[in-house]
Design a protein around this motif. Sequence first.
Motif, PDB file in Angstrom:
ATOM      1  N   GLY A 252       0.836  -1.204   0.000  1.00 42.49           N
ATOM      2  CA  GLY A 252       0.000   0.000   0.000  1.00 42.49           C
ATOM      3  C   GLY A 252       0.868   1.251   0.000  1.00 42.49           C
ATOM      4  O   GLY A 252       2.069   1.169   0.255  1.00 42.49           O
ATOM      5  N   PRO A 253       0.257   2.399  -0.287  1.00 43.52           N
ATOM      6  CA  PRO A 253       1.032   3.637  -0.430  1.00 43.52           C
ATOM      7  C   PRO A 253       1.760   4.041   0.851  1.00 43.52           C
ATOM      8  O   PRO A 253       2.857   4.586   0.795  1.00 43.52           O
ATOM      9  N   GLY A 254       1.154   3.750   2.010  1.00 44.54           N
ATOM     10  CA  GLY A 254       1.795   4.171   3.266  1.00 44.54           C
ATOM     11  C   GLY A 254       2.672   3.106   3.888  1.00 44.54           C
ATOM     12  O   GLY A 254       3.168   3.269   4.988  1.00 44.54           O
ATOM     13  N   GLN A 255       2.846   1.994   3.182  1.00 48.90           N
ATOM     14  CA  GLN A 255       3.586   0.849   3.745  1.00 48.90           C
ATOM     15  C   GLN A 255       5.057   1.205   4.001  1.00 48.90           C
ATOM     16  O   GLN A 255       5.740   1.700   3.119  1.00 48.90           O
ATOM     17  N   VAL A 256       5.533   0.893   5.212  1.00 45.58           N
ATOM     18  CA  VAL A 256       6.951   1.081   5.533  1.00 45.58           C
ATOM     19  C   VAL A 256       7.752  -0.059   4.887  1.00 45.58           C
ATOM     20  O   VAL A 256       7.407  -1.226   5.068  1.00 45.58           O
ATOM     21  N   PRO A 257       8.815   0.248   4.136  1.00 44.90           N
ATOM     22  CA  PRO A 257       9.629  -0.839   3.585  1.00 44.90           C
ATOM     23  C   PRO A 257      10.550  -1.425   4.659  1.00 44.90           C
ATOM     24  O   PRO A 257      11.076  -0.681   5.480  1.00 44.90           O
ATOM     25  N   PRO A 258      10.748  -2.746   4.650  1.00 47.23           N
ATOM     26  CA  PRO A 258      11.609  -3.369   5.676  1.00 47.23           C
ATOM     27  C   PRO A 258      13.079  -3.269   5.279  1.00 47.23           C
ATOM     28  O   PRO A 258      13.741  -4.264   5.062  1.00 47.23           O
ATOM     29  N   SER A 259      13.596  -2.063   5.197  1.00 45.83           N
ATOM     30  CA  SER A 259      14.939  -1.876   4.651  1.00 45.83           C
ATOM     31  C   SER A 259      15.969  -1.580   5.733  1.00 45.83           C
ATOM     32  O   SER A 259      15.630  -1.210   6.866  1.00 45.83           O
ATOM     33  N   GLU A 260      17.235  -1.708   5.326  1.00 46.73           N
ATOM     34  CA  GLU A 260      18.349  -1.395   6.223  1.00 46.73           C
ATOM     35  C   GLU A 260      18.340   0.095   6.590  1.00 46.73           C
ATOM     36  O   GLU A 260      18.530   0.454   7.760  1.00 46.73           O
ATOM     37  N   THR A 261      18.096   0.962   5.606  1.00 47.95           N
ATOM     38  CA  THR A 261      18.175   2.398   5.910  1.00 47.95           C
ATOM     39  C   THR A 261      17.039   2.842   6.827  1.00 47.95           C
ATOM     40  O   THR A 261      17.256   3.648   7.731  1.00 47.95           O
ATOM     41  N   VAL A 262      15.828   2.320   6.591  1.00 49.94           N
ATOM     42  CA  VAL A 262      14.736   2.706   7.497  1.00 49.94           C
ATOM     43  C   VAL A 262      15.049   2.191   8.905  1.00 49.94           C
ATOM     44  O   VAL A 262      14.861   2.900   9.893  1.00 49.94           O
ATOM     45  N   THR A 263      15.569   0.963   8.994  1.00 49.42           N
ATOM     46  CA  THR A 263      15.918   0.426  10.325  1.00 49.42           C
ATOM     47  C   THR A 263      16.956   1.335  10.992  1.00 49.42           C
ATOM     48  O   THR A 263      16.837   1.641  12.184  1.00 49.42           O
TER      49      THR A 263
END
Length: 369
Positions: A252-263
Motif C-alpha cells: 500500500g502507499p503508506g507501507q513502511v519498507p523493511p529496509s536497512e536504511t529505514v531500520t
Amino acid sequence: MGPGTADDGTTGDGALGRPELLAALREEDPERQEALRRRAEAVRTACVGEAVHLRALIEVSNHCIRRCTYCGLRAPNRRLARYRLSMNEVLDAARSAASLGLGTVVIQAGEDPALTERWVAELVRRLKGETGLAVTLSLGERTPAELRAWRRAGADRYLLRFETSNRALFRHVHPDAPGWGADRLDLLRVLRDLDYEVGSGVIVGLPGQTWNDLVTDLETFRRLDLDMIGVGPYLAHPDTPLGRSAGCAPPGPGQVPPSETVTGRVVALTRLLCPRSNIPATTAVETLAPGRGYECALSFGANVLMPCFTPATQAARYETYPGHNERLVSSAQAVADARRRIAALGRVVGTGDGMSPNVVRRRAVGGAA
Ligand code: SAH
C-alpha cells in the motif's frame, strides 16, 4: 526532567513531535540522514558511551503454541523440526559465555508451556548461582504469577516486543492463544512493577505497517520509558501466512519498507527519544545486510550485540525467519567476530553486566524518593 530527556547538555529528544518524527523517518536525503545519524551518535556517546555490550543469546526451545502470521516458529508450521534444550545444555552454553568474558545470557524461546514456571525458576537460580551472569528472559506472553516467580528466582531482565502499536494490525498478525488473550502492553507494565529491566521493540516494515504507525511505535518507546529496545526489519518466511501472501499484493502507499536504511533511522530516533536505553544491533538487520547490518545499527545509535550461543546442532532450527542463524559459526568465533567488528568501528567491548543506565537512574530516583 522527564524520561527520555538527556540531562547532560546533550540534545536528547529536543523538539521531536509527530511531524518531526514522521519527516525524519521518511528522510531519504543522504546529507540529512547523515545529520540524524551524527545527532544520534552524539547522544549515544554522551549517555551510554563507547562500550558495546555482548549478550549470549541461548534459544532454549523452538516449540510454540502461537500462530503469529510472521514467525516461522508458529505452531502450524509442520516443516520445522522442533527442539528443546536440556537444563544442562543451557548451563553449558552459559558457562562458555562466562568463560569468554560475557556478562549476560538471554534465554529466548517460542511460547512453550513445557518451559514450566518451576523449570524456568530452577534454571534462573542455577544460572545465577553457577555463572553469576545477568539473566534476561524472553519467553513470550507468560502469566504475571510466572513472571513474579522468575523475578524472585533472580531473573534481571525481560524482553517482550509489542511488535507494532497498531492494535488492529497486532491482532491480525498475532492471534490470541486459546483461552489466553494477554495484552503485551499490560505485561510490560507488570514487568516494570516487578522491577525487571524491561525491554521491548517492534518489527520494521511489517506488512500493513504505515509510517504513522511507526511514529506511534517511537512515541510508545518513550512513554513506556523502556530500558532495552530492539528493532529489526521484517523478513518474509515462506512457511508463514504473511510470508506467503507478501509479494502477491503490491504494498500500500503508506507501507513502511523493511529496509536497512529505514531500520537505521528507527534506531537513531529511538536513541534520541530514549537516550539511556540499551539498543541492540539485531540479527535481523545483519541477516538483511550480511557483513554490514551490525555496523549500520551500531553507527546509528545501537550499543549491544547478541552473539548466538545456541548449540550448533539446534541453532538453525530457531528459524523465526529464513537465514536466522544460518551462517552460524561456533559461539567462540561469533564472539571473536563481534569483538573484531566493534574494534573496527573504534568502539570498545563492554565489561560487567551492562545494565541500562536508564535503570540505574530510575532506581536511584526511586531509592531517593
Ligand atoms: N516467543 C517470544 C520470542 C520470539 S522471537 C516472543 O514472542 O516474545 C523474537 C522476535 O523475533 C519477535 O519478538 C519478533 O519481533 C521477531 N521476529 C519473528 N519473526 C520475524 C520475522 N519474520 N521478521 C523479523 N522479525 C521477526
